[in-house]
Design an enzyme around this catalytic site. Sequence first.
Site, PDB file in Angstrom:
ATOM      1  N   LYS A  25     -42.404  19.944  15.711  1.00  0.00           N
ATOM      2  CA  LYS A  25     -41.895  19.747  17.073  1.00  0.00           C
ATOM      3  C   LYS A  25     -43.059  19.890  18.042  1.00  0.00           C
ATOM      4  O   LYS A  25     -43.470  20.999  18.399  1.00  0.00           O
ATOM      5  CB  LYS A  25     -40.808  20.773  17.426  1.00  0.00           C
ATOM      6  CG  LYS A  25     -40.079  20.359  18.721  1.00  0.00           C
ATOM      7  CD  LYS A  25     -39.548  21.514  19.532  1.00  0.00           C
ATOM      8  CE  LYS A  25     -40.591  22.238  20.306  1.00  0.00           C
ATOM      9  NZ  LYS A  25     -41.259  21.451  21.356  1.00  0.00           N
ATOM     10  N   GLY A  79     -43.759  33.077  21.549  1.00  0.00           N
ATOM     11  CA  GLY A  79     -44.045  33.708  20.251  1.00  0.00           C
ATOM     12  C   GLY A  79     -43.079  34.850  19.961  1.00  0.00           C
ATOM     13  O   GLY A  79     -42.582  34.995  18.834  1.00  0.00           O
ATOM     14  N   GLU A  85     -50.024  31.813  16.812  1.00  0.00           N
ATOM     15  CA  GLU A  85     -51.328  31.700  17.484  1.00  0.00           C
ATOM     16  C   GLU A  85     -51.029  31.669  18.979  1.00  0.00           C
ATOM     17  O   GLU A  85     -50.521  30.675  19.485  1.00  0.00           O
ATOM     18  CB  GLU A  85     -52.042  30.404  17.070  1.00  0.00           C
ATOM     19  CG  GLU A  85     -52.370  30.302  15.597  1.00  0.00           C
ATOM     20  CD  GLU A  85     -53.556  31.151  15.199  1.00  0.00           C
ATOM     21  OE1 GLU A  85     -54.275  31.636  16.095  1.00  0.00           O
ATOM     22  OE2 GLU A  85     -53.754  31.343  13.991  1.00  0.00           O
ATOM     23  N   CYS A 113     -56.963  28.572  24.800  1.00  0.00           N
ATOM     24  CA  CYS A 113     -56.563  29.949  24.462  1.00  0.00           C
ATOM     25  C   CYS A 113     -57.789  30.829  24.254  1.00  0.00           C
ATOM     26  O   CYS A 113     -57.732  32.030  24.490  1.00  0.00           O
ATOM     27  CB  CYS A 113     -55.696  29.934  23.214  1.00  0.00           C
ATOM     28  SG  CYS A 113     -56.454  29.035  21.848  1.00  0.00           S
ATOM     29  N   GLU A 126     -53.038  35.730  31.474  1.00  0.00           N
ATOM     30  CA  GLU A 126     -53.639  34.441  31.132  1.00  0.00           C
ATOM     31  C   GLU A 126     -53.313  33.429  32.230  1.00  0.00           C
ATOM     32  O   GLU A 126     -52.143  33.145  32.493  1.00  0.00           O
ATOM     33  CB  GLU A 126     -53.080  33.965  29.787  1.00  0.00           C
ATOM     34  CG  GLU A 126     -53.820  32.781  29.228  1.00  0.00           C
ATOM     35  CD  GLU A 126     -53.254  32.317  27.895  1.00  0.00           C
ATOM     36  OE1 GLU A 126     -52.019  32.218  27.780  1.00  0.00           O
ATOM     37  OE2 GLU A 126     -54.052  32.025  26.988  1.00  0.00           O
TER      38      GLU A 126
HETATM   39  P1  NAD Z   1     -45.328  27.351  25.265  1.00  0.00           P
HETATM   40  O1  NAD Z   1     -45.173  28.620  24.520  1.00  0.00           O
HETATM   41  O2  NAD Z   1     -44.586  27.175  26.521  1.00  0.00           O
HETATM   42  O3  NAD Z   1     -44.876  26.131  24.325  1.00  0.00           O
HETATM   43  C1  NAD Z   1     -45.474  25.900  23.058  1.00  0.00           C
HETATM   44  C2  NAD Z   1     -44.488  25.147  22.190  1.00  0.00           C
HETATM   45  O4  NAD Z   1     -43.386  25.999  21.886  1.00  0.00           O
HETATM   46  C3  NAD Z   1     -43.879  23.925  22.842  1.00  0.00           C
HETATM   47  O5  NAD Z   1     -43.715  22.930  21.851  1.00  0.00           O
HETATM   48  C4  NAD Z   1     -42.538  24.433  23.346  1.00  0.00           C
HETATM   49  O6  NAD Z   1     -41.590  23.415  23.506  1.00  0.00           O
HETATM   50  C5  NAD Z   1     -42.160  25.390  22.234  1.00  0.00           C
HETATM   51  N1  NAD Z   1     -41.260  26.489  22.566  1.00  0.00           N
HETATM   52  C6  NAD Z   1     -41.234  27.243  23.691  1.00  0.00           C
HETATM   53  N2  NAD Z   1     -40.302  28.218  23.583  1.00  0.00           N
HETATM   54  C7  NAD Z   1     -39.748  28.098  22.353  1.00  0.00           C
HETATM   55  C8  NAD Z   1     -38.752  28.818  21.633  1.00  0.00           C
HETATM   56  N3  NAD Z   1     -38.128  29.872  22.171  1.00  0.00           N
HETATM   57  N4  NAD Z   1     -38.443  28.416  20.383  1.00  0.00           N
HETATM   58  C9  NAD Z   1     -39.067  27.376  19.826  1.00  0.00           C
HETATM   59  N5  NAD Z   1     -40.018  26.632  20.447  1.00  0.00           N
HETATM   60  C10 NAD Z   1     -40.352  27.004  21.698  1.00  0.00           C
HETATM   61  O7  NAD Z   1     -46.893  27.145  25.434  1.00  0.00           O
HETATM   62  P2  NAD Z   1     -47.681  25.956  26.173  1.00  0.00           P
HETATM   63  O8  NAD Z   1     -47.564  26.144  27.633  1.00  0.00           O
HETATM   64  O9  NAD Z   1     -47.276  24.637  25.584  1.00  0.00           O
HETATM   65  O10 NAD Z   1     -49.175  26.241  25.675  1.00  0.00           O
HETATM   66  C11 NAD Z   1     -50.015  27.132  26.306  1.00  0.00           C
HETATM   67  C12 NAD Z   1     -50.073  28.436  25.558  1.00  0.00           C
HETATM   68  O11 NAD Z   1     -50.488  28.205  24.216  1.00  0.00           O
HETATM   69  C13 NAD Z   1     -51.090  29.397  26.134  1.00  0.00           C
HETATM   70  O12 NAD Z   1     -50.572  30.701  26.169  1.00  0.00           O
HETATM   71  C14 NAD Z   1     -52.241  29.319  25.130  1.00  0.00           C
HETATM   72  O13 NAD Z   1     -53.078  30.443  25.122  1.00  0.00           O
HETATM   73  C15 NAD Z   1     -51.534  29.123  23.853  1.00  0.00           C
HETATM   74  N6  NAD Z   1     -52.409  28.531  22.838  1.00  0.00           N
HETATM   75  C16 NAD Z   1     -52.854  29.318  21.817  1.00  0.00           C
HETATM   76  C17 NAD Z   1     -53.712  28.804  20.849  1.00  0.00           C
HETATM   77  C18 NAD Z   1     -54.174  29.656  19.701  1.00  0.00           C
HETATM   78  O14 NAD Z   1     -54.617  29.085  18.705  1.00  0.00           O
HETATM   79  N7  NAD Z   1     -54.102  30.965  19.765  1.00  0.00           N
HETATM   80  C19 NAD Z   1     -54.123  27.480  20.927  1.00  0.00           C
HETATM   81  C20 NAD Z   1     -53.663  26.696  21.988  1.00  0.00           C
HETATM   82  C21 NAD Z   1     -52.791  27.237  22.939  1.00  0.00           C
END
Ligand code: NAD
Length: 486
Positions: free
Chosen positions: A179, A236, A253, A288, A387
Amino acid sequence: MSEIIEYRKLFIGGRWVEPAGHDTIEVISPVTEQVVARVPHAAPADVDAAVAVAREAFDHGPWPRMPLAGRIAVVTRIKDAIAARHQELAELVTLQNGSPMLFSVRGQALSTVGAFAVALSVAETFQEEHERQGVGGPVLVRREPVGVVAAVTPWNVPAMTVAAKLAPALLAGCTVVLKPSPETPLDAYWLAERCAEAGLPEGVLSVLPAGRETGAHLVGHPDIDKVAFTGSVAAGKAIMTAAAANLTRISLELGGKSAAIILEGADLATAVKSIVAGTCGANSGQACVALTRVLVPASRYDEVAGALTAAFGALKVGDPSDPATVVGPLVTKAQQTRNLDYIRIGQEEGAKVLTGGGVPEGRKTGWFVEPTLFGEVTNDMRIAREEIFGPVVCLIRYESEDEAVALANDSEFGLSGAVFTADVEHGTAIARRVRTGTITVNGFRLDLAAPFGGYKNSGIGREFGPEGLAAYFEYKTVNLPAPTNA
Ligand code: NAD
């Protein structure tokens, strides 16, 4: 204006099928604010269909049962196809999230190829089973694929975070329901097309673009064996809670607020170049692993502040398709607003804007934020703790190395970091004291051959390297009868 890219179907188990519902996702260009693509929005019923197909393919299909060499052959074809067309992938990512092409070619597309290449090279020497002597007799220790994987990915490095999961999962023999983030569905569809062309068997991969409700349905599905997630801490935690109901395995992650520690004798030019690359230069700060807290000895504060102010001020901000652009727009209006809000909060907290601090001149359209450096930051300020996810960086003063280590560790996160030093051995000793998953001495690097992941709220588990492949296996012990002395 160029044509809108349009998909009307979902990719379920290798076939293009009608979605269950009628909702669509509009992909909006962060530069022009115009619609550039439309794809179906997957519904929970589509998740059920994709999981059923993945379950069937895992429980009864050829993929987990073929010798590893067979899977390596298919995944090699996928990797080669992505490599041959990586420019196309970079452009697709840039179209959706505004990542500057300067970053997109290497940081988005070639790192996607790299994630596949590293997983393949690890798989080539991977031992699926070995025999050893147990306490009560010989044992056969096997590693078997973990099962049906739900991969949930973010928009910032969309293809690369998919590759970090897809490549090891496929090599292990898992089946995958992906997804992607609703902001970036196109590169996921593009990868699905490459997988289909490479001969990935039916049922092994599904791609369901959707928002968080559909995502929540997927990660809570009882037929999922493992959730591999990259995204925010809040999501997460929600995913870990949902996974707990079924004891689904998880890897998370998450976010970061990483520290770059500049030591007394460090070479300033190296530090400045790496900090620029590790902040504004990394996907316009939407990374990130960004080095968003720069810790500077009080004795060198003015010198570092001056050099970083000049470097940030000189960065080319603009159209991400211009190969000279270092800082493009942020992905959405919401992210632009978030960054501008934090810039205001930082000033209210008493920090001082040394450069940037707003929307670049002449940029009324598009979600741009100037490269922004804050001076006089203390580690208790919100801009140093939370962040921000954009080109906003904090300079923090320290008096002793012990204080620098304490400041680096005084964070809910522990994802990345850097130490700049004239003495590599000493810098490495400092690096050992920072509680973080990755830290670089005299540079900024994410090495795809090494384990990558977070301490503390930055996550659970590791991707990349041998550790990243191991995450898609279960151990099985087969106790063998003791040999009879005939
Ligand atoms: P987000 O958590 O809003 O969304 C990430 C994904 O999760 C999306 O596909 C979203 O639709 C889905 N999602 C959100 N809530 C969910 C739930 N309750 N159940 C299932 N799926 C759900 O994050 P974002 O805004 O898309 O990305 C930015 C974040 O990602 C930042 O915090 C960044 O640090 C982190 N990030 C981490 C890494 C790493 O490797 N550690 C890499 C890239 C980005």
